[in-house]
Design a protein around this motif. Structure first.
Motif, PDB file in Angstrom:
ATOM      1  N   TRP A   1       1.109   4.075  -2.941  1.00 14.54           N
ATOM      2  CA  TRP A   1       0.941   5.517  -2.696  1.00 14.54           C
ATOM      3  C   TRP A   1       2.122   6.290  -3.288  1.00 14.54           C
ATOM      4  O   TRP A   1       1.937   7.331  -3.923  1.00 14.54           O
TER       5      TRP A   1
ATOM      6  N   GLY B   1      -3.764   8.720  11.060  1.00 15.82           N
ATOM      7  CA  GLY B   1      -4.880   7.819  10.819  1.00 15.82           C
ATOM      8  C   GLY B   1      -4.435   6.428  10.425  1.00 15.82           C
ATOM      9  O   GLY B   1      -3.265   6.088  10.540  1.00 15.82           O
TER      10      GLY B   1
ATOM     11  N   ARG C   1       0.834  -1.218   0.000  1.00 18.65           N
ATOM     12  CA  ARG C   1       0.000   0.000   0.000  1.00 18.65           C
ATOM     13  C   ARG C   1       0.860   1.256   0.000  1.00 18.65           C
ATOM     14  O   ARG C   1       0.586   2.208  -0.709  1.00 18.65           O
TER      15      ARG C   1
ATOM     16  N   GLU D   1      -3.327   3.379   8.220  1.00 24.14           N
ATOM     17  CA  GLU D   1      -2.524   3.372   6.995  1.00 24.14           C
ATOM     18  C   GLU D   1      -3.317   2.825   5.814  1.00 24.14           C
ATOM     19  O   GLU D   1      -2.988   3.135   4.674  1.00 24.14           O
ATOM     20  N   ALA D   2      -4.356   2.037   6.084  1.00 22.52           N
ATOM     21  CA  ALA D   2      -5.146   1.511   4.975  1.00 22.52           C
ATOM     22  C   ALA D   2      -5.795   2.661   4.199  1.00 22.52           C
ATOM     23  O   ALA D   2      -5.961   2.594   2.992  1.00 22.52           O
ATOM     24  N   GLN D   3      -6.156   3.723   4.919  1.00 20.35           N
ATOM     25  CA  GLN D   3      -6.745   4.891   4.256  1.00 20.35           C
ATOM     26  C   GLN D   3      -5.687   5.932   3.903  1.00 20.35           C
ATOM     27  O   GLN D   3      -5.770   6.612   2.904  1.00 20.35           O
ATOM     28  N   ALA D   4      -4.686   6.073   4.783  1.00 22.41           N
ATOM     29  CA  ALA D   4      -3.629   7.070   4.552  1.00 22.41           C
ATOM     30  C   ALA D   4      -2.289   6.338   4.495  1.00 22.41           C
ATOM     31  O   ALA D   4      -1.563   6.276   5.487  1.00 22.41           O
TER      32      ALA D   4
ATOM     33  N   ARG E   1      -2.022   2.209  12.573  1.00 23.21           N
ATOM     34  CA  ARG E   1      -2.474   3.598  12.504  1.00 23.21           C
ATOM     35  C   ARG E   1      -1.517   4.532  13.235  1.00 23.21           C
ATOM     36  O   ARG E   1      -0.799   4.133  14.153  1.00 23.21           O
TER      37      ARG E   1
END
Lengths: 1035, 471
Positions: A427, A450, A423, A452-455, A517
């Protein structure tokens, strides 16, 4: 920022009056047009005070040092003495010093006072400076962590308290003898009056001798004074060129002290040169040119550090500058430097060389034979620029340049997990693909928050956990600075101090990373390890109130256009990636004592980077279009000695990733990655076709599976879990909970289905699902268990606090703490197990296992795959009352057979480009790539990627599996062609050119002589080509 | 004084790096010192990993309380005052060649008390918690002295286990100096060194044909002057070719060339054949050989497969059932599972056999004159037997054994108390002292530091001093 050049020379232009030139004035001095003398007035206080004069004249428009050519006289005899421009008092008095040079005259007023007053030697500002100057407290002598010969000093005197003890207490007090100063070991050892492993370090004529002797004679006071040095200043303060008759430069160094006074420290400062072959510097601060080149002269005084860049120019026999094409400002700056130092640039490289070089630089890959042919045939004048633009838009560029970044950010399953590394890598690729402005990029990384899956940029902090590691990594990546020295002592070659280090660490003190996170804590400080002082975060003003996120202030400071490092470090990295060497080298070792080889070039690139909005593609495009980038590796007589000024291209061994892919592409065993999207589509179509074929047999499978499920002696349904609720007194809550409070299984609205829990006999309820952040939480779970007959099985569980019920009856009267194993008396048919569990935050809630483990069964063609509990439960529902969700679940389960999974994996691997070392999301770290120096991504230092060739590499190439297998597999493709076409295509694929006659003849001969074993001959030819120097190097 | 051979330019690092070149003038000086300070031309380190129980072997304690005493009898050697236990019966006869140092200790307990850290400590001779990751002693030696045999690496580890990935380190030195790890099991008749024997299907004739083709094709590359890397690669390719085709390389690794009486003398298992291979490499002129051996569960003996059931991890980490006559896997056992009892063949049985053979062999051939032999471990084991009939880690006192290169024979250095727990002699030596001893024996000038890429000077075994009794 403390390491910025803040030097301001105290130069005063005095009125120069042209007098009659004497007949013996040297030729060059006739052209002196003005004189500057520093300082503008001299005030001497006490007998030990002295001042250095620096005389500068403008000669043909260039500032030249005239100090050693000037004559000094005083208007008042006997008050001062002047030697080599150094003024010392002989008694109190005042007057003028008259300076004559090249027919010009300048006057410098002086006063000398307090001649008879005693000014004792100061331990902190003089003795310690001398211990540094004589080399005593350097890292290779007594300044090393364990000292030398039992005598230990702090490195460059950074901690006077250590030195005080060492000098006056340790060594049985023999180091200092105040009664007979010359009997002190501190004097006898460096004079070599007694044996000294460090050799002779002091002469009686040295200033240092007088300072040490007087300090001891005065009682060796080690009082720590309140006076400290705030800054030092050099004269001259800007770079100088030494050439012709002007081969020396006198320095004058002054220190600004906290009492407001500036003192001349020229004789007690320490001087070093970065390139001793170019110029050296005497202990008195006089720079002497040696040979053509550039060097940084660095001056250390206590913990202060300043540098001055010196260029030495020499005539080169037969050198004539030849004007060359200049495509851009880059070429102008490079050529200016080449011309000044008398090097001739190389010719422009040919199209084949250019294409291979560009393609390897921008995508990491060799161009295919087709691309090469198209490019070679293209006759348009701007075809190189077009190729640059086209490659910059490619997916291959994005991935390869993201890889370079990922190397530094430790994107590796070793630091993160494979999923996280993928991931984060995705990115990074996306940021390159979208050409994210570099300041935004840095900001996004450094202030990531936040999950890491989202950020995904939050993985930066998940890979490195301590504030210290984050400090070192951030400084190295974004500031090109190696601060790790300053963790334990002040930086030996730069102004960085321990305080700076721990102030950066304080920036990250409240950034917590864990469980995938990044969060901000409201507390957390970094203390200075020796003083215990609470450090204020770097980049934020000391007085500002505590910010919400300390990192914001730092990121803002870092990415501000005025930051002297941020833009320079990045353009220098890009330059080094493209030219094989940084303008500053090593590329992450920016410091004033490590000068850029072409400062105007670096400044220009940085300026251009900032004004373009930190546009990395713009910078790459600028460089690739320059003649400098496109120069040949072929040198000429006037540039062969140059390694640093970019007069010709530098052959570079392909990196591990480049080499691995190049071998694949040259042997035609690795398809061009530009085909990847197409191959992905093909594989997806294959999957759809497979599923369609399966769907026709779905009813049959369902019938089989239903029957199989019925045959299971014990089946269990899925857990149903009610979301956690916080409780204040868990003991009591559990005690009071009765069966009546347990909701029925069909109250679906309250329940979350979690079929994925049940596949193992050991099950864990993860804490993230079951606990809140404050206090204990209460979770209710239930599942159905079907048994073919009454039987008793064992259940073993562990939990902070739990209660269990079977079919509504409690299994224990009280809540149970910790581990327990009890019998579970099942009745025939359906049973219900209820669990109520209380857990503190951040703990696994409930782990349990059933003995014997539940049986499962397998049906259909795919015998390897047992039915899962969720599938069994769905199968137990009659077809008519199955929800559409359940039906879909069954279908998906059925379709997820071995072949589907294999195709899915193939799709995923094609999408991630796992077969390409230059393109994949994280390094494969095979023995091949490790041998060729692929970094483990353990540090943020580009030095982790080792470039120098090794014997193991030679063995791997000549005798390794990779080269062997690729050559063997390549036979299939190449041997179908006739000899001539084969050789031509192989040369286009490997070298982007046609074979020359000599090569063609040799290869043809080899193949035709072995026509009886053609496959082996082709294999040997492929092997030979990938072992040539031309293949192994980028040029 | 015998003739000092100037070390040749290191073949791996050929032309690589100016730091090396700058260092080159010192070689002459270093060689001269070698004559004065030590006599070792090469070193073989036998690293028996896991923590060998010193009280069961080199430091017998017949007067220890019965419940903690080793069951193995104390026996005399040929040398007065030099006792060992009966586990070393064969080695005891050679005591006249050995110095046993019974006062080894780790100065800061805790740092090297685990196996990874402890092993790293032994490999590098430096405490593993320092600010800079230190290279192995062998890598430093390869860097400083280079190879005396161009067709063999200067620093070889054999055969090595999975654990060295973590414990053997190159630190800040360039990778050219990393240890060359052979892997595999020399006792297996089909064993060969990866990448050193030619690949299957490529015989020497074909390889040379390929090389000829390569030479005739390697013409198209025109480049500036003599770029360092290009020239270095060319030289390395030539050297690699030499290694691949030079019969001496293969001979150095070819155990089948040894008479069977010699092979049997070392013991025909994994350990014995590894020790023998170590001797062969030393004989071939390899500068620094480390033997880090662990008998595998499925091993070879007399060329045939044998297995040691339950012995999945047969190092010396005897936390459980140290005196078992087979495996140490006991009910409610701890961290000591997977070993075999210390008195069994795959443990001390094979060690006694192989070590005595090595000393005997080196002494007979005269190589012991200028070869330093070290038998080492991370630490010793507790003087007390724990509740699982095992002994745990003990860093306060343990024994190292040295021989050759001027090390006096028949010498016992240092002493421990009645239980073997604490040092009672006035001297005590550390792992740093051990490293300093090796450097000094090889004549490496420790006053000349190494430099990290950031130019930090690093002194060799800075906290250590050569052990005086070994000189």
């Amino acid at each position: 920022m403390s390491c910025l050049k803040t030097t301001v020379g105290i130069i005063a232009a005095l009125l120069a009056v042209r007098a009659n030139a004497t007949p013996n004035t040297p030729f060059a001095l006739k052209n002196v047009t003005s004189l500057e003398v520093s300082p503008k007035r001299i005030g001497l206080e006490g007998r030990r005070d002295a001042q250095q004069i620096v005389v500068t004249g403008m000669v043909n428009g260039e500032p030249r040092d005239l100090t050693d050519k000037a004559q000094f006289e005083t208007t008042k005899q006997g008050v001062v003495r002047i030697q080599n421009g150094r003024v010392e008092a002989l008694q109190d008095g005042k007057g003028d010093i008259v300076i004559r040079v090249g027919g010009l005259v300048a006057r410098l007023p002086f006063t000398a006072s307090y001649y008879s007053k005693r000014y004792p030697v100061s331990f902190e500002t003089e003795t310690l400076a001398i211990l540094t100057k004589q080399g005593c407290s350097t890292g290779s002598c007594h300044g090393s962590p364990h000292g030398k010969g039992g005598f230990s000093l702090s490195l460059f005197g950074y901690d006077p308290r250590i030195d005080r003890v060492s000098l006056t207490r340790d060594g049985y007090n023999r180091r200092i003898n105040a009664i007979e100063p010359l009997e002190s070991l501190m004097i006898k050892k460096p004079l070599l009056a007694v044996p000294h492993v460090g050799g002779k370090r002091l002469r009686k004529s040295d200033v240092g001798f007088r300072v040490l002797r007087d300090w001891i004679a005065e009682g060796a006071s080690t009082e720590i004074s309140t006076l400290h040095c705030e800054s030092i200043a050099l004269t001259p303060s800007t770079s100088r060129v030494l050439e012709g008759e002007f081969k020396t430069q006198q320095l004058r160094v002054t220190a600004q002290f906290s009492d407001g006074k500036a003192r001349d420290i020229t004789p007690i400062a320490t001087y070093t040169t970065s390139h001793p072959a170019v110029a050296e510097v005497t202990p008195d601060g006089k720079i002497i040119a040696k040979e053509r080149g550039q060097t940084a002269i660095s001056v250390r005084y206590l913990d202060k550090f300043e540098s001055l860049y010196i260029t030495v120019v020499e005539p080169v026999k037969g050198f004539v500058w030849r004007p060359v094409i200049e495509n851009s400002a880059i070429d102008k700056k490079v050529n200016q430097k080449l011309r000044q130092l008398k090097y001739l640039p190389a010719e422009v490289c040919g199209d084949s060389e250019f294409l291979r070089r560009l393609s390897l630089d921008l995508t990491g890959l060799l161009p295919t034979a087709e691309t090469t042919l198209r490019f070679l045939k293209d006759t348009s004048p701007n075809k190189r620029a077009k190729e640059i633009d086209s490659l910059l838009e490619s997916e291959e560029y994005a991935r390869f340049w993201a890889l370079k970044r990922a190397d530094l950010m430790r994107v590796s399953p070793r630091q993160l997990t494979e999923a996280r590394a993928s991931r984060f890598s995705a990115w990074l690729v996306d940021s390159v693909r979208k050409n994210m402005p570099y300041d935004q990029f840095a900001h996004a990384i450094l202030t990531a928050q936040g999950a890491e899956a989202q950020a995904p940029s939050a993985n930066y902090f998940l890979g490195i956990r301590t504030p210290e590691e984050r400090t070192e990594m951030t400084a190295q990546i974004f500031m090109g600075t190696r601060v790790e020295c300053t963790k334990c002592h002040n930086h030996p070659f730069e102004n960085w101090t321990m305080r700076d280090y721990y102030r950066i660490a304080a920036v990250f003190a409240r950034t917590k990373a864990g469980d995938g996170r990044v969060t901000l804590a409201s507390v957390g400080e970094v203390l200075h390890p020796t003083t215990g002082e609470k450090m204020s975060p770097y980049g934020s003003p000391l007085s500002s109130p505590e910010p919400v996120d300390r990192r914001e202030g730092f990121a803002h400071w870092l990415t501000a256009p005025a930051n002297p490092l941020f833009a320079r470090v990045e353009v220098n990295r890009i330059w080094a990636d493209l030219l094989g060497r940084g303008i500053v080298e090593p590329i992450d070792d920016f410091r004033s004592s490590n000068p850029p080889s072409n400062a105007p070039l670096l400044d220009y690139l940085a300026q251009e980077f900032v004004t373009s909005g930190y546009n990395r593609k713009h910078t790459i495009r600028l460089i690739c279009n320059s003649q400098t980038y496109q120069r040949s590796t072929q040198s000429n007589a006037f540039n062969v000695q140059d390694n640093t000024l970019f007069s010709h291209a530098k052959p570079r061994l392909l990196t591990a990733e480049q080499l691995k892919d190049a071998i694949g592409m040259a042997t035609h065993t690795l398809p061009s990655p530009t085909l990847s999207p197409q191959r992905v589509e093909e594989a997806k179509a294959e999957l759809t076709a497979h599923h369609n074929a399966l769907d026709r047999l779905l009813p049959l499978w369902l019938a089989q599976a239903e029957e199989a499920a019925q045959r299971l002696p014990i089946r269990q349904g899925a857990w149903r879990i009610r979301q956690a609720s916080p409780v204040s007194d868990p003991q009591r809550a559990l005690k009071e909970a009765g069966v009546a409070n347990l909701p029925a299984l069909d109250a679906t609205s309250l329940w979350i289905r979690r079929p994925d829990y049940l596949e193992q006999t050991q099950n864990t309820l993860p804490s993230a699902e079951s606990s809140s952040n404050e206090g204990h939480s209460l979770t209710t779970m239930a599942r159905r268990i079907f048994s073919d007959r009454p039987r008793s099985i064992k259940i073993r569980w562990s939990a902070e606090l739990a209660r269990l019920w079977l079919n509504g009856a409690p299994l224990s009267s009280d809540p149970i703490q910790g581990e327990r194993e009890i019998a579970l008396p099942l009745r025939g048919g359906e049973n219900t197990l209820h669990v109520l569990v209380a857990t503190p935050p951040d703990r696994p809630a409930f782990q349990y296992s059933l003995k014997p483990p539940f049986n499962s069964t397998m049906v259909g063609a795919d015998k390897e795959r047992p039915l899962t509990a969720a599938i069994v439960e769905a199968l137990m529902v009659p077809v008519s009352s199955r929800t559409s969700e359940q039906a879909q679940e069954l279908r998906e389960f059925y379709q997820a057979d071995g072949e589907s999974n294999a195709i899915r994996q193939r799709v995923a691997s094609l999408e991630a480009r796992m077969d390409y070392a230059t393109q994949r999301p994280y390094p494969e770290l095979s023995s091949f790539t490790a041998t060729f120096g692929q970094p483990q991504r353990d540090t943020a230092c580009t030095c982790e990627r080792r470039g120098a060739p090794t014997l193991l590499q030679a063995l791997e190439l000549l005798n390794g599996q990779t080269a062997y297998q690729r050559a063997q597999e390549g036979v299939g493709y190449y041997s179908k062609r006739d000899n001539s076409a084969l050789i031509e295509e192989l040369y286009l694929a490997a070298f982007c050119r046609y074979p020359v006659m000599k090569e063609r003849v040799a290869a043809l001969k080899f193949l035709s002589e072995r026509s009886n074993n053609r496959e082996q001959a082709v294999m040997d030819l492929l092997w030979a080509v990938i072992n040539t120097q031309e293949f192994l190097f980028q040029h | 004084m015998h003739k000092i051979e100037l070390p040749r330019r290191n073949f791996i690092g050929l032309g690589l790096g100016s730091a090396l070149q700058a260092m080159f003038p010192e070689y002459a000086f270093a060689a001269e010192r070698a004559a004065l300070s030590g006599r070792a031309k090469r070193v073989i380190v036998i690293f028996e990993q896991g923590g060998v129980s010193h009280t069961d072997t080199w430091d017998p304690k017949p007067d220890a309380p019965l419940e903690h005493r080793s069951p193995f009898k104390t026996i005399a050697t040929g040398v007065d005052g030099f006792y060992v236990t009966e586990l070393l019966t064969e080695t005891a006869r050679l005591a006249k060649h050995l110095t046993v140092v019974r006062c080894m200790t780790q100065p800061t307990p805790g740092i090297g008390n685990s196996h990874p850290k402890g092993s790293q400590y032994v490999y590098s001779g430096e405490s593993p918690d320092g600010p800079v990751e230190m290279p192995d002693i062998g890598s430093v030696v390869a860097d400083r002295l280079g190879s005396s045999t161009p067709y063999l690496p200067a620093n070889i580890l054999l055969p090595g286990t999975d654990e060295q990935a973590d414990t053997s380190r190159i630190g800040f030195l360039p990778p050219a100096f990393s240890t060359f790890k052979t892997g595999g099991s020399p006792a297996n008749p089909t064993w060969r060194v990866a990448n050193l024997g030619l690949l299957m299907g490529i015989d020497e004739k074909r390889f040379l044909n390929r090389r000829d083709l390569l030479s005739s094709l390697d013409v198209g590359f025109s480049h500036a002057g003599q770029p360092k890397d290009v020239e270095a690669m060319r030289a390395l390719m030539n050297q690699a070719t030499d290694m691949l085709t030079n019969p001496k390389t293969r001979r150095a690794f070819d155990l089948s060339a040894e008479p069977s009486s010699v092979r049997e003398r070392y013991g025909m298992g994994h350990r014995g054949q590894c020790y023998l291979l170590g001797r062969k490499l030393i004989e071939s002129g390899v500068r620094y050989v480390t033997v880090d051996v662990r008998e595998p569960e499925n091993s070879f003996r007399d060329g045939k497969q044998v297995s040691y059931p339950g012995g999945g991890n047969m190092n010396w980490d005897h936390h459980d059932a140290i005196y078992s006559t087979s495996h140490t896997n006991i009910p409610n056992g701890g961290a000591g599972a997977g070993r075999y009892g210390i008195g069994t063949w795959p443990m001390m049985g094979s060690l006694d056999r192989a070590f005595s053979a090595l000393i005997e062999d080196l002494s007979r051939s005269g190589l012991l004159e200028d070869t330093l032999v070290c038998l080492v471990s991370e630490f010793g084991r507790t003087p007390r037997i724990n509740e699982r009939q095992g002994r745990d880690h003990w860093t306060h006192a343990f024994s190292y054994i040295f021989a050759g290169a001027g090390v006096p024979g028949g010498q016992v250095v240092g002493s421990t108390d009645r239980d073997g727990g604490y040092i009672t002699s006035s001297m005590a030596y550390t792992l740093e002292d051990y490293a300093a001893t090796i450097y000094e024996k090889l004549g490496i000038d420790r006053s000349k530091p190494l430099h990290t890429p950031t130019n930090r000077p690093i002194f060799l075994a800075a906290k250590g001093k050569p052990i005086p009794e070994l000189f």
